[in-house]
Design a protein around this motif. Structure first.
Motif, short mmCIF file in Angstrom:
data_model
loop_
_atom_site.label_atom_id
_atom_site.label_comp_id
_atom_site.label_asym_id
_atom_site.label_seq_id
_atom_site.Cartn_x
_atom_site.Cartn_y
_atom_site.Cartn_z
N THR A 152 8.16 4.31 -8.81
CA THR A 152 6.87 4.57 -8.17
C THR A 152 5.99 3.31 -8.21
OG1 THR A 152 7.01 6.90 -8.85
CG2 THR A 152 4.83 6.04 -8.25
N ILE A 153 5.97 2.62 -9.37
CA ILE A 153 5.18 1.41 -9.48
C ILE A 153 5.72 0.32 -8.54
CG2 ILE A 153 4.42 -0.42 -11.05
CD1 ILE A 153 3.10 2.29 -11.54
N ALA A 154 7.06 0.20 -8.51
CA ALA A 154 7.66 -0.84 -7.67
C ALA A 154 7.49 -0.53 -6.20
CB ALA A 154 9.14 -0.97 -7.99
N ASN A 155 7.34 0.73 -5.85
CA ASN A 155 7.22 1.14 -4.45
C ASN A 155 5.77 1.20 -4.00
OD1 ASN A 155 8.49 1.97 -2.02
ND2 ASN A 155 7.98 4.12 -2.47
N GLY A 156 4.91 0.56 -4.72
CA GLY A 156 3.51 0.50 -4.29
C GLY A 156 2.75 1.75 -4.62
N GLY A 157 3.20 2.48 -5.63
CA GLY A 157 2.46 3.67 -6.04
C GLY A 157 2.92 4.95 -5.38
N VAL A 158 4.01 4.90 -4.58
CA VAL A 158 4.53 6.09 -3.89
C VAL A 158 5.79 6.59 -4.62
CG1 VAL A 158 5.43 7.04 -1.75
CG2 VAL A 158 3.56 5.33 -1.71
N LYS A 159 5.70 7.79 -5.07
CA LYS A 159 6.84 8.40 -5.78
C LYS A 159 7.74 9.10 -4.78
CE LYS A 159 7.85 11.79 -9.41
NZ LYS A 159 8.60 12.75 -8.59
N ILE A 160 9.05 8.85 -4.92
CA ILE A 160 10.06 9.50 -4.08
C ILE A 160 11.03 10.26 -5.01
CG2 ILE A 160 11.84 9.17 -2.33
CD1 ILE A 160 10.53 6.54 -1.60
N GLU A 161 11.37 11.48 -4.60
CA GLU A 161 12.32 12.24 -5.41
C GLU A 161 13.65 11.51 -5.48
OE1 GLU A 161 11.01 16.92 -4.78
OE2 GLU A 161 12.72 16.08 -3.70
N PRO A 162 14.19 11.38 -6.69
CA PRO A 162 15.47 10.70 -6.81
C PRO A 162 16.56 11.48 -6.10
CG PRO A 162 14.44 11.05 -8.95
CD PRO A 162 13.67 11.83 -7.97
N GLN A 163 17.53 10.80 -5.52
CA GLN A 163 18.63 11.43 -4.79
C GLN A 163 19.96 10.90 -5.31
OE1 GLN A 163 18.07 10.96 -0.58
NE2 GLN A 163 16.96 12.89 -0.46
N VAL A 214 1.04 8.41 -5.93
CA VAL A 214 0.56 8.66 -7.29
C VAL A 214 -0.63 7.76 -7.61
CG1 VAL A 214 1.18 8.64 -9.73
CG2 VAL A 214 2.85 9.37 -8.02
N VAL A 215 -0.50 6.46 -7.36
CA VAL A 215 -1.59 5.51 -7.56
C VAL A 215 -1.71 4.65 -6.30
CG1 VAL A 215 -1.38 5.48 -10.06
CG2 VAL A 215 -0.04 3.88 -8.69
N SER A 216 -2.75 3.94 -6.24
CA SER A 216 -2.98 3.08 -5.08
C SER A 216 -2.07 1.87 -5.13
CB SER A 216 -4.45 2.64 -5.01
OG SER A 216 -4.77 1.85 -6.16
N ASP A 217 -1.92 1.27 -3.99
CA ASP A 217 -1.09 0.08 -3.91
C ASP A 217 -1.69 -1.03 -4.75
OD1 ASP A 217 1.19 -1.41 -2.55
OD2 ASP A 217 -0.56 -2.65 -1.99
N ARG A 218 -3.00 -1.14 -4.76
CA ARG A 218 -3.69 -2.16 -5.56
C ARG A 218 -3.41 -1.98 -7.04
NH1 ARG A 218 -8.20 -1.47 -8.14
NH2 ARG A 218 -9.67 -3.14 -8.65
N THR A 219 -3.46 -0.70 -7.52
CA THR A 219 -3.17 -0.44 -8.92
C THR A 219 -1.72 -0.75 -9.23
OG1 THR A 219 -4.87 1.31 -8.98
CG2 THR A 219 -3.16 1.33 -10.68
N ALA A 220 -0.85 -0.43 -8.30
CA ALA A 220 0.58 -0.70 -8.51
C ALA A 220 0.83 -2.19 -8.61
CB ALA A 220 1.38 -0.09 -7.37
N LYS A 221 0.14 -2.98 -7.79
CA LYS A 221 0.34 -4.43 -7.83
C LYS A 221 -0.22 -5.01 -9.13
CE LYS A 221 0.39 -5.35 -2.85
NZ LYS A 221 1.83 -5.36 -2.80
#
Length: 850
Positions: free
Chosen positions: A696-707, A730-737
């Protein structure tokens, strides 16, 4: 009724004889001079006896001798002589019956009765036992028999002597009375008769013997005459009684010439033995026919029920008995990696069975040796199965190669059978073993993907219904039904076979080097959240799963729950940064300990109080600084951030046996727990959940269900990709960066994860060291060392998480888990052909004084 007649002597026999008067009843064909007889005349003596009118029975004279009767020589016979004479009981009864007939009005009333059934019964009784010659003489006249009074033969008579048997009349009457239930007359009852009746009865006993003999000796024509004149029996009996009365009176007075003495009576023949009277054959036949009819009706009813009413039921049962259903197994689908390489395939096999009863005990050892050599079993195991003579089917081996089965069938081993089946083969042996799972004897999945997608992989078995005989052989020319099996679909995983192999090798080696209990590695694609590798050490060998311990059946990467430790500090950073409570450059005065409620918590390494930026606190993994930052947002906000990253919930995406971990509600947190959860103690997660946090952190704050499943193939073989995983911000892109730059500092020389750095690539990651809770011991024991990161940091493509449980030689994540991360990430980048970005990390202030 019986009739008697007197037969004349001398001229009376050959001359005119007795003339029948007006009361004559019949003619007697006795020769010349026998013209008949008169019904009311007395018996003749010589030329004939004058008629005397019938007298009334006189009263007994006291001067008369009691029971005076004539003997054989004309002398009187007293009662004692008579008593000494042998008599048949039947004769006495007959004598009484005759005398009773002559007593008073009763005698006359009997004589006046018309011929009827009673007379015929008496005649029948009297004539029973006679010969045909005697029956032929019934036509003669009884009056011409030459008898004297009382049936005694007259002197000079030339005719045969015969005697009268009056017992038949009375016996028939007695029987008739018994049937009708009428009482016996008083005069005939014992003790109720008069003295005169007793006298007459006594005289009747003396006269009865000659009468019977005379009658038996009478010609047959006389008896015929008697039968023909049955209608005049009443009148003849009255005449006979009157003559007997007059004769007895004359004898008592001493007048007249007495009859000659009778010859001694011959002894009575012995009574014939009783003859068993057989039943009526017609009755027996009727009863038998009725019984047979009843029994046949039962059989008939049963046949109607079976062939008519219940014919369909019995027909169905008969079909079921001779119909055998043979299952046609469907071929199980193949499991492949993301590039189509087979991870689990189905091949044709055989099941070898034997009938132990056909193996003689003498050759059992040799047969066991042959089977053991061909099937790869021990001779003792084969001998034990051959010794099961209580069954006719004994399975010897499953999943036998068809070539081996064919060779066995051609051998000299008797009673062997081979059944076509399928067996599951895993080309990689232990490659992703616990993730893929295995198949049981019934071709059903028992773990991993095999169990989670069993319906899709198994397909639908077919069947064939055939009619077989008693010996199991198919009956020719009978109908058969066949249902074609539907093979299972292929399942394509997101696993990359090569990266999977590298991950297993790296973690297995580190488990051995650090003497850890187990280890886990997860590689995940940042953009799709597809699991590229999911390795466990030790791993399950799928081709020998029956001999593996049960602990290896578990996919620890998705099922083992542990406390993450410092790797969880990124969530605390996300909560504080997202809330704006702190920034990466916020400075904290950090000691090496902090009091939280009733406990004092410490950093991993002791140090003097010093100013420290938040970025530096994350890089050096300071527990005290993290607690100080978490207090700025409070427990509730921290709890909400943990929930947003997926803690306490089972991850989706179809990963088998994935657990939800443990996240207690913030309202139930203790004073110290609100502090420990901030740096990853007091909360439990799985490796899959923690890998999803860094994705989620590496994806800019967007969580994706694992597959884990990339797609499946349909019946036509066309590949159908799986739907993409659910995405959640989950978090903003700014927070993730900002968190990414902080994690990149942790991998530098200033951080704890320096051993995870990859030359030429920017790597962001975080180490973790946590106390390990041992469920078996019920307390904390040992450590959990972990490292989670992604690369390239400026353009993340892959996330790698490595976890080692309870390492003995070293327990810090930076020294135990970081090297595993580096090895796996390096191989994955090269395998995915991910080039370095060429950029450098931005200059940031790590310390407070910088």
């Amino acid at each position: 009724m019986r009739d008697t007649g007197g037969r004349g002597q001398g001229p009376g026999r050959g001359g005119a004889g007795s003339q029948g008067g007006p009361g004559a009843a019949r003619r007697t064909p006795a020769g010349p001079g026998r013209q008949g007889r008169q019904a009311g005349s007395a018996r003749s003596e010589g030329a004939g006896r004058p008629d005397n009118p019938p007298k009334e029975p006189r009263k007994p004279d006291p001067l008369d001798l009691p029971f005076g009767l004539l003997g054989r020589d004309g002398d009187r016979e007293d009662t004692e002589d008579r008593a000494r004479r042998p008599q048949d009981p039947a004769d006495g009864s007959r004598g009484r019956s005759r005398d009773d007939e002559s007593d008073g009005p009763r005698s006359r009333s009997r004589g006046d009765e018309p011929d009827g059934p009673r007379d015929r019964s008496r005649d029948g009784e009297g004539s029973r036992g006679r010969s045909r010659d005697e029956d032929a003489s019934r036509g003669r006249s009884r009056s011409g028999g030459g008898d004297g009074v009382g049936g005694r033969p007259r002197p000079g008579g030339d005719g045969p002597r015969w005697r009268s048997r009056p017992d038949g009349d009375d016996a028939a009457k007695d029987r008739a009375r018994q049937r009708s239930g009428r009482p016996r007359p008083e005069a005939e009852r014992p003790g109720g008769r008069t003295s005169q009746a007793r006298d007459d009865r006594s005289r009747g006993r003396q006269d009865d013997g000659p009468l019977r003999r005379t009658r038996e000796e009478a010609p047959r024509d006389v008896r015929r005459t008697r039968d023909d004149g049955r209608g005049d029996d009443a009148r003849l009996r009255r005449t006979r009684d009157d003559e007997r009365t007059r004769a007895q009176s004359a004898l008592r007075r001493g007048g007249g010439e007495g009859p000659p003495r009778r010859p001694p009576a011959p002894p009575r023949p012995p009574k014939p033995p009783p003859v068993l009277r057989l039943g009526n054959p017609r009755r027996r036949i009727n009863i038998g026919l009725i019984g047979m009819t009843f029994i046949l009706s039962i059989f008939g009813g049963r046949l109607i029920q079976m062939q008519g009413l219940d014919s369909k039921v019995y027909e169905a049962r008969a079909v079921g008995q001779r119909t055998q259903t043979e299952d046609i197994p469907a071929k199980r689908g193949t499991i492949t990696d993301v590039k189509g390489h087979a991870l689990a395939v189905t091949v044709e096999a055989r099941e070898i069975a034997i009938d132990p009863t056909k193996i003689k005990e003498a050759v059992r050892a040799n047969v066991a040796a042959v089977l053991a050599r061909q099937l790869g079993r021990t001779p003792q195991e084969m001998a034990a199965k051959l010794a099961r003579v209580d069954t006719r089917y004994q399975l010897l081996a499953r999943d036998v190669d068809p070539v081996v089965a064919s060779r066995l069938l051609k051998s000299e081993v008797p009673a062997l059978t081979s059944t076509k089946t399928y067996r599951r083969v895993y080309p990689g042996d232990d490659l992703a073993g616990s993730l893929i799972g295995f198949v049981g004897d019934e071709q059903s999945g028992l773990g991993g993907i095999e169990q989670a997608r069993n319906t899709l992989l198994k397909g639908r078995d077919g069947e064939q219904r055939v009619e077989t005989g008693r010996d199991g052989q198919r009956i020719p020319m009978t109908s058969s039904q066949r249902t074609v099996p539907v093979d299972g679909a292929d399942v394509r995983l997101t696993i990359d076979r090569d990266i999977q192999w590298a991950a297993q090798q790296a973690v297995a080696q580190q488990v051995t080097d650090s003497a850890a209990s187990s280890g886990t590695v997860i590689v995940m694609d940042v953009r799709t959240a597809q699991i590229v590798a999911m390795a466990n050490a030790p791993e399950l060998n799928l081709n020998n799963w029956r001999n593996a311990p049960a602990s290896q059946y578990i996919n620890r990467a998705a099922s083992d729950v542990f406390e993450p430790g410092s790797t969880n500090k990124v969530i605390t950073a996300a909560a504080t940064l997202e809330a704006g409570a702190v920034t990466p450059d916020t400075v904290f005065q950090v000691k090496d300990n902090i009091k939280c409620a009733d406990r004092v918590l410490h950093d991993a390494h002791p140090h003097k109080p010093e100013p420290m930026t938040y970025r530096q606190a994350v890089a050096e993994s300071s527990n005290v600084a993290t607690i100080m930052a978490a207090r700025k947002v409070g427990s509730e906000r921290l709890y909400q951030m943990l929930k947003a990253f997926g803690f306490g919930e089972r991850p989706g995406g179809g990963v088998p046996n994935a657990e939800a971990g443990l996240l207690p509600n913030y309202k139930s947190w203790s004073g110290s727990q609100s502090c420990t959860i901030a740096y990853g103690q007091g909360v439990s997660v799985t490796a899959l959940q923690m890998a999803s946090v860094y994705q989620t952190i590496a994806n800019g704050g967007v969580k994706i269900e694992p597959q884990i499943v990339a797609g499946t193939t349909d019946a036509s073989g066309r590949f159908v990709p799986s739907a993409p995983g659910k995405k959640t911000r989950v978090v903003s892109d700014r927070t993730a960066k900002e968190i990414t730059t902080m994690l990149e500092t942790a991998v530098s020389a200033e951080g704890t994860g320096e051993l995870a750095a990859i030359p030429g690539y920017r790597v962001a990651g975080k180490t973790g060291t946590a106390n390990r809770y041992d469920a078996e011991l019920g307390r904390y024991d040992g450590y959990t060392a972990s490292f989670a990161g992604f690369a390239p940091a400026d353009a993340p493509r892959l996330v790698v998480l490595s976890v080692l449980q309870n390492p003995k030689k070293d327990h810090f994540g930076g020294s135990v888990a970081a090297p595993v991360f580096k090895d796996v990430m390096t191989f994955a980048i090269k395998s995915k052909k991910i080039p370095p970005t060429g950029s450098t990390a931005p200059a940031v202030r790590a310390g407070a004084g910088q």
